[in-house]
Enzyme design. Structure first.
Site, PDB file in Angstrom:
ATOM      1  CB  ALA A 184      -0.934  -0.012   1.213  1.00 56.67           C
ATOM      2  CG  ASP A 185       3.768   1.335   2.961  1.00 55.33           C
ATOM      3  OD1 ASP A 185       2.796   0.554   2.976  1.00 55.33           O
ATOM      4  OD2 ASP A 185       4.564   1.437   3.911  1.00 55.33           O
ATOM      5  CB  ALA A 186       4.167   1.200  -3.584  1.00 58.02           C
TER       6      ALA A 186
END
Length: 397
Positions: A184-186
């Site tokens: 998700a962070d990407a």
């Protein structure tokens, strides 16, 4: 004579006293019919943003190239500093103090405007957003060149591996999902830079690549029932310590802010804008319903009031995204302002007297633990994002 002395002292110390009051008491109650709604003072928000940024910058100097930058993920160009500088650009745009923009330029030049060391890795792309911001303002080709070179190379590689999460990074595109955006962070780190690069160069290939990969990640990681986004595929069937389905607050915050920053580079009428507006509205409705009574969001979003700690990194991203939507005509203030103000009160109260921003969960990939003294560069970046949006909102009043 005493009256004259008092007058002189008042003239000398009034500016200092005003700054102190705004920093310590940044809210004012404004009457609204029979209700009292606490809105911060615009000047108080700016004072807190600068106070927090100053505390952090003073502790970031040893991370410059000249200061022998730390190795690992705290090095310049990598995601921890990159997320901080994203927030700092927002402050630099709004503050009357030129120091912040000067500092960004100094540090960027000190590192030759290089991105992170892993060329394909989204976490090492977030600093590109600062490069492009600086290029927009100064037409500095040295800031633009590494961004373009990196993304030209990545698009040429055309990774098409599975998004099933594999933790170990290596050069194997078949088995290493981190060649793509499988966590998700990407979605905070890379896509906004690609959309902005298309806007700057006029070449649609960067936006086309970003949209294809962004949509693939959402299709893979978004839970169809809750509409929340898993941190990565390892959490599809995991339960948290309260037997809840695990959706990590900061992970969801990365996604939400990533959608916002993508929208900032997609003008009205762009062929991809409707997708991100629809996703933004869907996530906003989902997120606001999960806010705790104290104004924070729980580290595990479906754990609710079971999480007593007011974790601030996720809360900052959500507060930022909500206020941004009100500023840009996507959310109705009447419906979303109460949640935004509750969130900001949590963030404001987490600022220590010396400017340290606390209650930030450390580097992680899941809900864990946090204390009042825990702080991190990326948390400060998120705080500056929230403060910048609120500053703009108050300026419209």
């Amino acid at each position: 004579m005493p009256n004259r002395i008092i007058k002189i002292l008042t003239q000398v110390f009034r500016p200092l006293l005003t700054t102190f009051i705004l920093a310590c008491f940044p809210f004012v109650s404004l009457a609204n019919g029979d209700q009292q709604e606490a809105l911060p003072l615009k000047e108080g928000v700016m004072a807190q943003m600068e106070k927090v940024a100053n505390w952090q910058i003073a502790r970031t100097q040893h991370m410059t190239h000249v200061g022998r930058a730390r190795a690992g993920s705290e090095a310049y160009g990598r995601w921890i500093q990159g997320a901080f500088y994203k927030g700092l650009t927002k402050l630099a745009e709004r503050s009357e103090n030129p120091f912040y923009e000067t500092w960004i330029g100094y540090v960027g030049k000190d590192h030759n405007w290089k991105l992170g060391k892993v060329k394909y890795f989204a976490d090492d792309h977030v600093i590109a957003q600062t490069n492009l911001w600086y290029y927009r303002r100064h037409k500095n080709e040295e800031a633009l060149a590494p961004v373009k070179e990196t993304f030209d190379w990545l698009i040429e590689q055309a990774p098409d591996n599975s998004l099933e999460f594999v933790a170990d990074r290596n050069k194997d595109k078949v088995h290493n999902c981190q060649w793509r955006w499988c966590w998700a962070d990407a979605l905070f780190m890379a896509p906004p830079a690609l959309f902005e690069l298309s806007s700057i160069t006029g070449d649609p290939k960067y936006a086309n690549y970003a949209h294809k990969e962004f949509k693939a990640t959402i299709d893979y990681l978004q839970d169809p029932k809750t509409k929340l986004v898993f941190r990565d595929s390892r959490f599809f069937n995991k339960k948290g310590k309260f037997e809840e389905q695990v959706f990590w607050s900061r992970g969801m915050g990365w996604v939400y802010a990533g959608v916002v920053h993508s929208l900032e580079s997609l003008p009205v009428g762009h062929k991809y804008r409707s997708y991100y507006e629809a996703l933004y509205l869907q996530l906003s409705k989902t997120i606001v319903a999960l806010q705790k009574a104290d104004g924070a969001w729980p580290m595990s979003l479906l754990a609710g009031e079971n999480y007593k700690e007011p974790e601030t990194s996720g809360t900052a991203f959500f507060t930022y995204g909500i206020i941004w939507g009100m500023n840009n005509g996507l959310l109705e203030s009447e419906a979303y302002l109460p949640a935004a103000m509750k969130g900001w009160k949590v963030l404001s109260s987490a600022v220590h007297p010396d400017g340290k921003f606390g209650w930030v969960q450390g580097v992680n990939e899941k809900p864990d633990v946090v204390t009042k003294d825990d702080s991190q560069l990326f948390g400060v970046g998120a705080f500056l994002l929230a403060g910048s949006a609120l500053y703009d909102f108050l300026g419209q009043k």
